[in-house]
Design a protein around this motif. Structure first.
Motif, PDB file in Angstrom:
ATOM      1  N   GLU A 139      42.947  36.966  44.831  1.00 20.94           N
ATOM      2  CA  GLU A 139      43.861  37.638  45.731  1.00 20.94           C
ATOM      3  C   GLU A 139      45.143  37.253  45.695  1.00 20.94           C
ATOM      4  N   THR A 140      46.072  38.087  46.317  1.00 17.70           N
ATOM      5  CA  THR A 140      47.530  38.113  46.787  1.00 17.70           C
ATOM      6  C   THR A 140      47.710  38.158  48.078  1.00 17.70           C
ATOM      7  N   GLU A 141      48.875  38.160  48.538  1.00 16.09           N
ATOM      8  CA  GLU A 141      49.516  38.061  49.820  1.00 16.09           C
ATOM      9  C   GLU A 141      48.824  39.387  50.563  1.00 16.09           C
ATOM     10  N   ARG A 142      48.890  40.557  49.909  1.00 19.65           N
ATOM     11  CA  ARG A 142      48.168  41.834  50.738  1.00 19.65           C
ATOM     12  C   ARG A 142      46.925  42.319  50.079  1.00 19.65           C
ATOM     13  N   LEU A 143      46.591  41.664  48.776  1.00 19.20           N
ATOM     14  CA  LEU A 143      45.336  42.260  48.277  1.00 19.20           C
ATOM     15  C   LEU A 143      43.982  41.466  47.795  1.00 19.20           C
ATOM     16  N   VAL A 144      43.146  41.939  47.682  1.00 19.68           N
ATOM     17  CA  VAL A 144      41.760  41.133  47.227  1.00 19.68           C
ATOM     18  C   VAL A 144      41.284  41.818  46.249  1.00 19.68           C
ATOM     19  N   PHE A 145      41.025  41.271  44.941  1.00 17.72           N
ATOM     20  CA  PHE A 145      40.283  42.011  43.918  1.00 17.72           C
ATOM     21  C   PHE A 145      39.013  41.581  43.841  1.00 17.72           C
ATOM     22  N   ARG A 146      38.228  42.777  43.298  1.00 22.31           N
ATOM     23  CA  ARG A 146      36.799  42.241  42.897  1.00 22.31           C
ATOM     24  C   ARG A 146      36.186  43.153  41.747  1.00 22.31           C
ATOM     25  N   GLU A 147      35.250  42.916  41.170  1.00 18.62           N
ATOM     26  CA  GLU A 147      34.667  43.433  40.054  1.00 18.62           C
ATOM     27  C   GLU A 147      33.960  44.854  40.520  1.00 18.62           C
ATOM     28  N   TYR A 148      33.922  45.802  39.369  1.00 21.96           N
ATOM     29  CA  TYR A 148      33.390  47.026  39.977  1.00 21.96           C
ATOM     30  C   TYR A 148      31.833  46.827  39.691  1.00 21.96           C
ATOM     31  N   THR A 149      31.126  47.788  40.576  1.00 20.46           N
ATOM     32  CA  THR A 149      29.780  47.692  40.560  1.00 20.46           C
ATOM     33  C   THR A 149      29.265  49.223  40.435  1.00 20.46           C
ATOM     34  N   LYS A 150      27.897  49.447  40.265  1.00 22.03           N
ATOM     35  CA  LYS A 150      27.580  50.705  39.895  1.00 22.03           C
ATOM     36  C   LYS A 150      27.672  51.480  41.027  1.00 22.03           C
ATOM     37  N   ASN A 151      27.928  50.968  42.573  1.00 22.34           N
ATOM     38  CA  ASN A 151      28.236  51.625  43.563  1.00 22.34           C
ATOM     39  C   ASN A 151      29.802  52.327  43.795  1.00 22.34           C
ATOM     40  N   ASP A 152      30.654  51.630  42.748  1.00 19.36           N
ATOM     41  CA  ASP A 152      32.075  52.157  42.925  1.00 19.36           C
ATOM     42  C   ASP A 152      32.537  53.556  42.130  1.00 19.36           C
ATOM     43  N   PHE A 153      31.580  54.307  41.846  1.00 20.41           N
ATOM     44  CA  PHE A 153      31.692  55.556  41.098  1.00 20.41           C
ATOM     45  C   PHE A 153      32.994  56.261  42.171  1.00 20.41           C
TER      46      PHE A 153
ATOM     47  N   GLN B 179      31.133  57.236  32.400  1.00 20.70           N
ATOM     48  CA  GLN B 179      31.280  56.475  31.423  1.00 20.70           C
ATOM     49  C   GLN B 179      32.146  55.266  31.464  1.00 20.70           C
ATOM     50  N   THR B 180      33.524  55.520  31.885  1.00 26.30           N
ATOM     51  CA  THR B 180      34.342  54.458  32.009  1.00 26.30           C
ATOM     52  C   THR B 180      33.938  53.350  32.927  1.00 26.30           C
ATOM     53  N   LEU B 181      33.148  53.657  34.208  1.00 27.82           N
ATOM     54  CA  LEU B 181      32.767  52.771  35.103  1.00 27.82           C
ATOM     55  C   LEU B 181      31.938  51.718  34.572  1.00 27.82           C
ATOM     56  N   GLU B 182      31.031  52.540  33.728  1.00 29.37           N
ATOM     57  CA  GLU B 182      29.978  51.571  32.778  1.00 29.37           C
ATOM     58  C   GLU B 182      30.732  50.396  31.947  1.00 29.37           C
ATOM     59  N   ARG B 183      31.715  50.983  31.411  1.00 32.90           N
ATOM     60  CA  ARG B 183      32.413  50.031  30.407  1.00 32.90           C
ATOM     61  C   ARG B 183      33.175  48.977  31.401  1.00 32.90           C
ATOM     62  N   PHE B 184      33.833  49.429  32.403  1.00 31.04           N
ATOM     63  CA  PHE B 184      34.596  48.382  33.420  1.00 31.04           C
ATOM     64  C   PHE B 184      33.651  47.338  33.734  1.00 31.04           C
ATOM     65  N   ILE B 185      32.332  47.889  34.066  1.00 30.36           N
ATOM     66  CA  ILE B 185      31.193  46.733  34.600  1.00 30.36           C
ATOM     67  C   ILE B 185      31.198  45.916  33.524  1.00 30.36           C
TER      68      ILE B 185
ATOM     69  N   LEU C 132      39.366  46.013  34.079  1.00 33.06           N
ATOM     70  CA  LEU C 132      40.257  46.370  35.522  1.00 33.06           C
ATOM     71  C   LEU C 132      39.219  45.968  36.459  1.00 33.06           C
ATOM     72  N   PHE C 133      39.937  45.443  37.654  1.00 31.55           N
ATOM     73  CA  PHE C 133      39.065  45.098  38.939  1.00 31.55           C
ATOM     74  C   PHE C 133      39.675  45.784  40.159  1.00 31.55           C
ATOM     75  N   LEU C 134      38.985  46.342  40.966  1.00 30.14           N
ATOM     76  CA  LEU C 134      39.355  47.154  42.140  1.00 30.14           C
ATOM     77  C   LEU C 134      40.309  46.178  43.167  1.00 30.14           C
ATOM     78  N   ALA C 135      41.267  46.930  43.441  1.00 29.79           N
ATOM     79  CA  ALA C 135      42.319  46.125  44.486  1.00 29.79           C
ATOM     80  C   ALA C 135      42.368  46.794  45.843  1.00 29.79           C
ATOM     81  N   PHE C 136      41.876  46.014  46.953  1.00 28.06           N
ATOM     82  CA  PHE C 136      41.865  46.505  48.227  1.00 28.06           C
ATOM     83  C   PHE C 136      42.785  45.785  49.060  1.00 28.06           C
ATOM     84  N   ASP C 137      43.299  46.673  50.137  1.00 28.56           N
ATOM     85  CA  ASP C 137      44.170  45.887  51.207  1.00 28.56           C
ATOM     86  C   ASP C 137      43.491  44.930  52.060  1.00 28.56           C
TER      87      ASP C 137
END
Length: 163
Positions: free
Chosen positions: A2-16, A45-51, A60-65
């Protein structure tokens, strides 16, 4: 991570839907891959590669506020082969709604710092010409424009940092 404003997490199949929110936006995708919005099939297809890459600690990982939990973008360390050499790319996308708020730099700096903490001696960012915002982010992140290369039929700037 995480950073000051962001938290990162892995992709899952639910992140389409999270990924498709970005890949279907023509402005976000203008300088990504072929420069056009992606189809649902291409996104899946890209989501599957990201996972798969996330399982190895890269990609790549998702970045959330942190505060409102909104999706800001996606970023990470991406293995690349440039002119026959294995490289590790600091990659980042930001949803258009959040452009101009420092999120590109915040993501890029976090992943650069992480890569250096892992012992990497060199990191790159691949940026398509015309993407002035990302070029400024790379420069602010301590990278210099090293050279141009052809990747998937596009002339791309290679920004790098070495320690």
């Amino acid at each position: 991570m995480e950073t000051e404003r962001l938290v990162f997490r892995e992709y899952t199949k639910n992140d389409f839907e999270h990924l498709y929110m970005m890949t279907s936006d023509p402005n976000v995708m203008k300088y990504i891959r072929h420069g056009n919005p992606w189809t649902k099939e291409e996104t899946m297809q890209t989501l599957e590669r990201f996972i798969e890459r996330n399982k190895m600690g890269t990609g790549l990982f998702l970045a959330f506020d942190k505060e409102d939990k909104q999706l800001i973008g996606t970023s990470g360390l991406i293995p690349q082969v440039i002119e026959g050499t294995n490289e590790l790319e600091v990659g980042y996308w930001v949803r258009e709604l959040y452009w101009g708020q420092g999120y590109g730099y915040e993501q890029a700096k976090a992943w650069k710092d992480y890569g250096l903490q892992l012992g990497e001696k060199r990191l790159i960012s691949l940026i398509q010409h015309g993407n002035e915002g990302s070029m400024r982010v790379a420069q602010k992140n301590g990278m210099i424009h090293e050279k141009d290369v052809d990747i998937i039929g596009k002339n791309v700037a290679v920004f790098s940092i070495e320690v």
